[in-house]
Design a protein around this motif. Structure first.
Motif, PDB file in Angstrom:
ATOM      1  N   THR A  13      43.395   2.150  28.703  1.00 37.49           N
ATOM      2  CA  THR A  13      43.500   1.370  29.337  1.00 37.49           C
ATOM      3  C   THR A  13      44.884   0.577  29.491  1.00 37.49           C
ATOM      4  O   THR A  13      45.500   0.495  28.721  1.00 37.49           O
ATOM      5  CB  THR A  13      42.067   0.602  29.738  1.00 37.49           C
TER       6      THR A  13
ATOM      7  N   PRO B   2      46.078  -7.303  33.045  1.00 37.50           N
ATOM      8  CA  PRO B   2      45.239  -6.199  33.015  1.00 37.50           C
ATOM      9  C   PRO B   2      43.912  -6.179  32.351  1.00 37.50           C
ATOM     10  O   PRO B   2      42.991  -5.500  32.972  1.00 37.50           O
ATOM     11  CB  PRO B   2      46.192  -5.537  31.984  1.00 37.50           C
TER      12      PRO B   2
ATOM     13  N   LEU C 137      41.163  -6.419  35.449  1.00 37.23           N
ATOM     14  CA  LEU C 137      40.606  -5.185  36.129  1.00 37.23           C
ATOM     15  C   LEU C 137      39.409  -4.320  35.515  1.00 37.23           C
ATOM     16  O   LEU C 137      39.179  -4.444  34.156  1.00 37.23           O
ATOM     17  CB  LEU C 137      42.047  -4.072  36.002  1.00 37.23           C
TER      18      LEU C 137
ATOM     19  N   SER D 120      41.017   0.368  35.213  1.00 36.36           N
ATOM     20  CA  SER D 120      42.222   0.120  34.269  1.00 36.36           C
ATOM     21  C   SER D 120      42.587   1.338  33.732  1.00 36.36           C
ATOM     22  O   SER D 120      43.845   1.730  33.440  1.00 36.36           O
ATOM     23  CB  SER D 120      41.913  -0.714  33.445  1.00 36.36           C
TER      24      SER D 120
END
Length: 430
Positions: A289, A316, A319, A324
């Protein structure tokens, strides 16, 4: 002679005869139940002493058979018997229990027909052979008929005794003909009564679509993971070879990146191949991811000699996992395309941000002035952007890719709401 005997006594005819006898055996419990009803209604008469009462019991038992045919196992068992004994092609028969009123009605009609014809043929198979044997040997034992066999008075005549063996043989042929005809009738009606209904065809189509979706996803996973790894390792090794004597530090960094890339790819490959092995559980390699491996992906790509400038407009870690994971594969494929097609010394710009409820991924790089080693197409290539489009479409997003004003631009827009529907993804590897 052989052409005449085969329809009556050939292998297929014998198997269908067995199928009919099985139907007669299945009919016996229903006949006994019918006898319990018919006996008292006939004033307590012994049912099996009268052919008429036996037929009445048989007629009462068949509706009961139609009702019990609604059990789920009836159609699978009958289908298996028809496939092996009646010689009907498997693709013309339905698999699994009957679904819907129409399929259950057809199954009930088939079960009743099978038991009805089977009961008649099974009864004839029990009664006709002994009777025919008596007729065949009657001329040889004419002195016994009046004291032990109780045959009709017609056999007092010599011509009747002479014709008795012919009548016995004809009875056996008639039995074989009835069995062959009934077996052919069942084989002819089986596809109509046990064949797939529209509901069955829809279920089969959905199963094939689900299987195809899994296969397509496996193909995308293999292409994105293995294809990117091979491209990156090839370029990392090439860059290290060019500066082997002048920049030992870069060579060590490239070799470390090759080791890390291959190790991760082997884990992902094991996860994908685990799905393909029958009876084998999927591998346990973690799903890549953006939150877990974006920094590593950028580091390994830079070790190939490609300059990457990354700007993250969102964390990130914030997400959703599904989004992701798919975004990671999209970024990986975009960088892989840049590795293969961008010219020497160019900088790839990556931007990941959330805007208007969508995750936007943009990769740009200047177009190569002249074809170089990286921009040479490889045999069988050209599926990367199609995989990006498939991933975006499955999440309800859009993809735009192509040259514009001297740069190559890949822009993917994914709705954040898709993360709330992870079950929409077909079952497959992580």
């Amino acid at each position: 002679m052989r052409a005449f005997a085969r329809p009556l006594f050939g292998r297929r005819a014998r198997l269908r005869w067995i199928h009919l006898i099985l139907g007669g055996a299945l009919a016996m419990p229903y006949v006994f139940v019918g006898a319990v009803v018919v006996g008292p209604a006939a004033g307590g008469a012994h049912v099996f002493s009268s052919l008429a009462l036996q037929l009445a019991s048989f007629g009462v038992g068949l509706p009961l058979a139609a009702l019990t045919s609604l059990f789920p196992l009836t159609r699978p068992l009958e289908t298996a018997a028809v496939r092996w004994l009646c010689g009907v092609d498997a693709d013309r028969l339905a698999d699994g229990p009957a679904r819907g009123r129409a399929a259950k009605g057809r199954t009930a009609a088939w079960f009743t027909l099978h038991l009805g014809l089977g009961g008649i043929i099974a009864g004839m198979s029990l009664a006709v052979p002994p009777f025919a044997a008596v007729l065949i040997v009657l001329p040889l034992a004419a002195g016994l008929w009046d004291t032990r066999l109780g045959l009709p008075e017609v056999f007092d005549h010599a011509w009747a005794l002479a014709l008795a063996p012919v009548a016995g043989a004809a009875s056996l042929l008639a039995l074989a003909g009835c069995a062959a005809g009934a077996g052919a009738l069942l084989a002819r009606r089986a596809p109509a009564l046990l064949g797939p209904t529209p509901e069955d065809r829809l279920a089969a189509a959905e199963a094939r679509a689900a299987d195809l979706a899994v296969r397509n996803r496996l193909a995308r996973e293999l292409h994105d993971s293995v294809g990117h790894a091979l491209s990156a390792v090839t370029l990392q090794a090439s860059a290290a070879r060019r500066v082997l004597d002048s920049d030992p530090g870069f060579v060590r960094e490239a070799l470390a990146a090759i080791e890390e890339t291959t190790r991760r790819t082997v884990g992902e490959l094991d996860a994908v191949l685990g799905v393909l092995r029958d009876g084998d559980a999927p591998g346990t390699a973690p799903a890549p991811t953006l939150a877990a491996d974006l920094d590593g992906l950028l580091r390994r790509t830079r070790a190939s000699g490609l300059k990457v400038s990354a700007t993250l407009g969102t964390a990130p870690e914030s997400l959703p996992p599904v989004l992701s994971r798919e975004a990671y594969r999209i970024v990986q494929e975009g960088l892989s395309n840049a590795l293969k097609h961008a010219g020497e010394g160019v900088t790839v710009t990556l931007r990941v941000e959330v805007r208007d409820g969508h995750l936007e991924i943009t990769l740009t790089n200047p177009l190569a002035a002249a074809p170089g080693p990286r921009s040479a197409p490889r045999p069988g290539g050209g599926h990367g952007l199609r995989g990006v489009e498939d991933r975006a479409r499955l999440l309800g997003g859009t993809t735009r890719a192509g040259p514009a004003e001297g740069i190559w631009r890949l822009h993917v827009r994914l709705p954040m709401r898709t993360a709330a529907r992870p079950t929409a993804r077909p079952k497959g590897p992580p």
